[in-house]
Design a protein around this motif. Sequence first.
Motif, PDB file in Angstrom:
ATOM      1  N   ARG A  11     -12.212  15.917  45.538  1.00 34.45           N
ATOM      2  CA  ARG A  11     -12.106  14.546  45.030  1.00 34.45           C
ATOM      3  C   ARG A  11     -12.526  14.466  43.561  1.00 34.45           C
ATOM      4  N   LEU A  12     -13.610  15.179  43.217  1.00 35.52           N
ATOM      5  CA  LEU A  12     -14.078  15.153  41.819  1.00 35.52           C
ATOM      6  C   LEU A  12     -13.025  15.736  40.875  1.00 35.52           C
ATOM      7  N   LEU A  13     -12.428  16.854  41.290  1.00 36.85           N
ATOM      8  CA  LEU A  13     -11.431  17.499  40.426  1.00 36.85           C
ATOM      9  C   LEU A  13     -10.177  16.618  40.288  1.00 36.85           C
ATOM     10  N   THR A  14      -9.748  16.005  41.385  1.00 35.52           N
ATOM     11  CA  THR A  14      -8.583  15.121  41.316  1.00 35.52           C
ATOM     12  C   THR A  14      -8.880  13.909  40.430  1.00 35.52           C
ATOM     13  N   GLU A  15     -10.076  13.333  40.589  1.00 35.11           N
ATOM     14  CA  GLU A  15     -10.447  12.177  39.757  1.00 35.11           C
ATOM     15  C   GLU A  15     -10.509  12.561  38.284  1.00 35.11           C
ATOM     16  N   LEU A  16     -11.074  13.745  38.005  1.00 41.69           N
ATOM     17  CA  LEU A  16     -11.164  14.195  36.612  1.00 41.69           C
ATOM     18  C   LEU A  16      -9.766  14.369  36.015  1.00 41.69           C
ATOM     19  N   THR A  17      -8.882  15.009  36.772  1.00 35.37           N
ATOM     20  CA  THR A  17      -7.528  15.260  36.272  1.00 35.37           C
ATOM     21  C   THR A  17      -6.772  13.949  36.049  1.00 35.37           C
ATOM     22  N   LEU A  18      -6.869  13.036  37.024  1.00 36.27           N
ATOM     23  CA  LEU A  18      -6.175  11.751  36.871  1.00 36.27           C
ATOM     24  C   LEU A  18      -6.751  10.948  35.708  1.00 36.27           C
ATOM     25  N   THR A  19      -8.063  10.972  35.555  1.00 39.64           N
ATOM     26  CA  THR A  19      -8.703  10.236  34.455  1.00 39.64           C
ATOM     27  C   THR A  19      -8.162  10.708  33.105  1.00 39.64           C
ATOM     28  N   PHE A  20      -8.011  12.019  32.965  1.00 38.87           N
ATOM     29  CA  PHE A  20      -7.525  12.571  31.697  1.00 38.87           C
ATOM     30  C   PHE A  20      -6.021  12.362  31.550  1.00 38.87           C
ATOM     31  N   HIS A  21      -5.290  12.604  32.630  1.00 38.27           N
ATOM     32  CA  HIS A  21      -3.822  12.527  32.552  1.00 38.27           C
ATOM     33  C   HIS A  21      -3.344  11.092  32.303  1.00 38.27           C
ATOM     34  N   ILE A  22      -4.025  10.121  32.888  1.00 38.04           N
ATOM     35  CA  ILE A  22      -3.565   8.734  32.780  1.00 38.04           C
ATOM     36  C   ILE A  22      -3.525   8.269  31.321  1.00 38.04           C
ATOM     37  N   ILE A  23      -4.430   8.783  30.509  1.00 36.26           N
ATOM     38  CA  ILE A  23      -4.422   8.411  29.081  1.00 36.26           C
ATOM     39  C   ILE A  23      -3.075   8.785  28.461  1.00 36.26           C
ATOM     40  N   PHE A  24      -2.661  10.027  28.665  1.00 35.95           N
ATOM     41  CA  PHE A  24      -1.428  10.517  28.044  1.00 35.95           C
ATOM     42  C   PHE A  24      -0.186   9.969  28.760  1.00 35.95           C
ATOM     43  N   ALA A  25      -0.302   9.784  30.081  1.00 32.89           N
ATOM     44  CA  ALA A  25       0.838   9.226  30.822  1.00 32.89           C
ATOM     45  C   ALA A  25       1.108   7.786  30.393  1.00 32.89           C
ATOM     46  N   THR A  26       0.051   7.003  30.211  1.00 29.32           N
ATOM     47  CA  THR A  26       0.212   5.605  29.801  1.00 29.32           C
ATOM     48  C   THR A  26       0.856   5.512  28.425  1.00 29.32           C
ATOM     49  N   ILE A  27       0.359   6.325  27.492  1.00 28.53           N
ATOM     50  CA  ILE A  27       0.943   6.349  26.146  1.00 28.53           C
ATOM     51  C   ILE A  27       2.396   6.831  26.223  1.00 28.53           C
ATOM     52  N   GLY A  28       2.627   7.827  27.075  1.00 27.77           N
ATOM     53  CA  GLY A  28       3.975   8.377  27.207  1.00 27.77           C
ATOM     54  C   GLY A  28       4.987   7.379  27.735  1.00 27.77           C
ATOM     55  N   VAL A  29       4.544   6.439  28.539  1.00 28.42           N
ATOM     56  CA  VAL A  29       5.451   5.419  29.078  1.00 28.42           C
ATOM     57  C   VAL A  29       5.664   4.289  28.076  1.00 28.42           C
ATOM     58  N   GLY A  30       4.593   3.872  27.418  1.00 29.23           N
ATOM     59  CA  GLY A  30       4.665   2.674  26.584  1.00 29.23           C
ATOM     60  C   GLY A  30       5.140   2.881  25.159  1.00 29.23           C
ATOM     61  N   VAL A  31       4.765   4.001  24.551  1.00 27.30           N
ATOM     62  CA  VAL A  31       5.079   4.190  23.126  1.00 27.30           C
ATOM     63  C   VAL A  31       6.585   4.290  22.843  1.00 27.30           C
ATOM     64  N   PRO A  32       7.401   4.955  23.706  1.00 25.09           N
ATOM     65  CA  PRO A  32       8.845   4.960  23.411  1.00 25.09           C
ATOM     66  C   PRO A  32       9.428   3.561  23.259  1.00 25.09           C
ATOM     67  N   LEU A  33       8.955   2.622  24.059  1.00 26.34           N
ATOM     68  CA  LEU A  33       9.432   1.242  23.925  1.00 26.34           C
ATOM     69  C   LEU A  33       9.012   0.661  22.580  1.00 26.34           C
ATOM     70  N   MET A  34       7.776   0.948  22.162  1.00 21.95           N
ATOM     71  CA  MET A  34       7.298   0.428  20.873  1.00 21.95           C
ATOM     72  C   MET A  34       8.087   1.044  19.713  1.00 21.95           C
ATOM     73  N   ILE A  35       8.419   2.331  19.834  1.00 22.08           N
ATOM     74  CA  ILE A  35       9.225   2.990  18.790  1.00 22.08           C
ATOM     75  C   ILE A  35      10.596   2.313  18.704  1.00 22.08           C
ATOM     76  N   ALA A  36      11.189   2.064  19.870  1.00 23.99           N
ATOM     77  CA  ALA A  36      12.516   1.436  19.893  1.00 23.99           C
ATOM     78  C   ALA A  36      12.477   0.038  19.270  1.00 23.99           C
TER      79      ALA A  36
END
Length: 448
Positions: A11-36
């Motif tokens: 659980r700790l490892l999954t939480e750590l990975t999701l905590t870190f990944h969500i930062i880049f995943a969120t930017i990855g979803v939203g920034v292309p729209l802002m660029i457009a």
Amino acid sequence: MWEYDPVLFSRLLTELTLTFHIIFATIGVGVPLMIAIAQWVGIRKNDEHYILLARRWTRGFVITVAVGVVTGTAIGLQLSLLWPNFMQLAGQVISLPLFMETFAFFFEAIFLGIYLYTWDRFENQKKHLLLLIPVAIGSSASAMFITMVNAFMNTPQGFELKDGVITNIEPLAAMFNPATPTKVAHVLTTAYMTSAFILASIAAWHLLRGNRHIYHKKALHLTVKTAFIFSVASALVGDLSGKFLAEYQPEKLAAAEWHFETSTHAPLVMFGTLDENNDVKNAIKIPYALSILAHNHPGAEVKGLNEFPKDEIPPLYIHYLFDLMVTIGVLLTIVSAIYWLGKQLKWKWIMSKPFLASLVAAGPLSMLAIELGWYFAEVGRQPWILRGYMKTAEAATSSGHVDTMLVAFSILYLILGIASVAVLINMFRKNPVEKELAERSLEQGGVS
């Protein structure tokens, strides 16, 4: 003495990975729209500042995509390594969106590459902008498919389980389970909102430090307006999410609100503390608000936690996660609304240092709200990993080396985090806005 527990470390490892990944995943979803949006505004207004916004945001976006690929791959590996029993059961039913998520990413990556290497290659810039549409669609589709898997974990359907054997599998029914509409909508709107606030935070930071270049003012105006629109959209979707919980996961809503007895005219409980008898102390109670949130009626009945078996109740600390997420969301909506209103009424103080400081804080706060939202979503589903079918403890590996993996991945994320921040800072520090504008002015015969 710390006792080795593979479930806890998984659980700790999954939480750590999701905590870190969500930062880049969120930017990855939203920034292309802002660029457009920036490029479209630049083309429509023939404004080089907005075109440069799109170019600079794209460069930063590529770095976050590279890191997001690494952390996304880590999550895929960990699903099989840490949660083999879950994958053995659920993988037969919900593998289709996982498969489609891969294709969505390829779709995004291919067109991102073409988009990057075709700047200034088209006489008609609208053709270049068209290349960005598949990028934005691919990034959002990727988020949609992976969120479908998470939604399935909350409201599994599309199969029958008899004596441990899965039969009558319907992949489409599993994908479009009851949680999918609200979860997908909430993930997408909050990703767009957060990306806009992060870019607004960067623009506000430059203005706060005294760089009053028109480029940064335009960047701030565009991003805060967009952030306001998606803040309102997120609030509306959040309301629908509350109604979804009341119908399909009432124990999660009750735990989030410390609502123990089933009752009508239920109040919304903000903050406070719980004593040993589960009495709520020092909380702010908004009359009827929980009944309205759950069923759109002040006299509606809301099911309490005492209706559920004690071993199926989520941890009660999710109350704080929910409250903090909602509070940050409300504050961000207010700040962006004040900016928008201030621009309409020509309030000069919205460019004052204190207000700019609040916009600088909006970026990190919005990402904090995203993290809190995911913790609330995942912890609020406990003790289930697949609600009603498999508990988290039953799904975990029994390997004796998860603690070693936790250390290894912690070091990896630390290196990736430091390296990505250093690369981004170095890249933009060597190419300040003024220098790039001057170069583009020369390239285009002095037009700026």
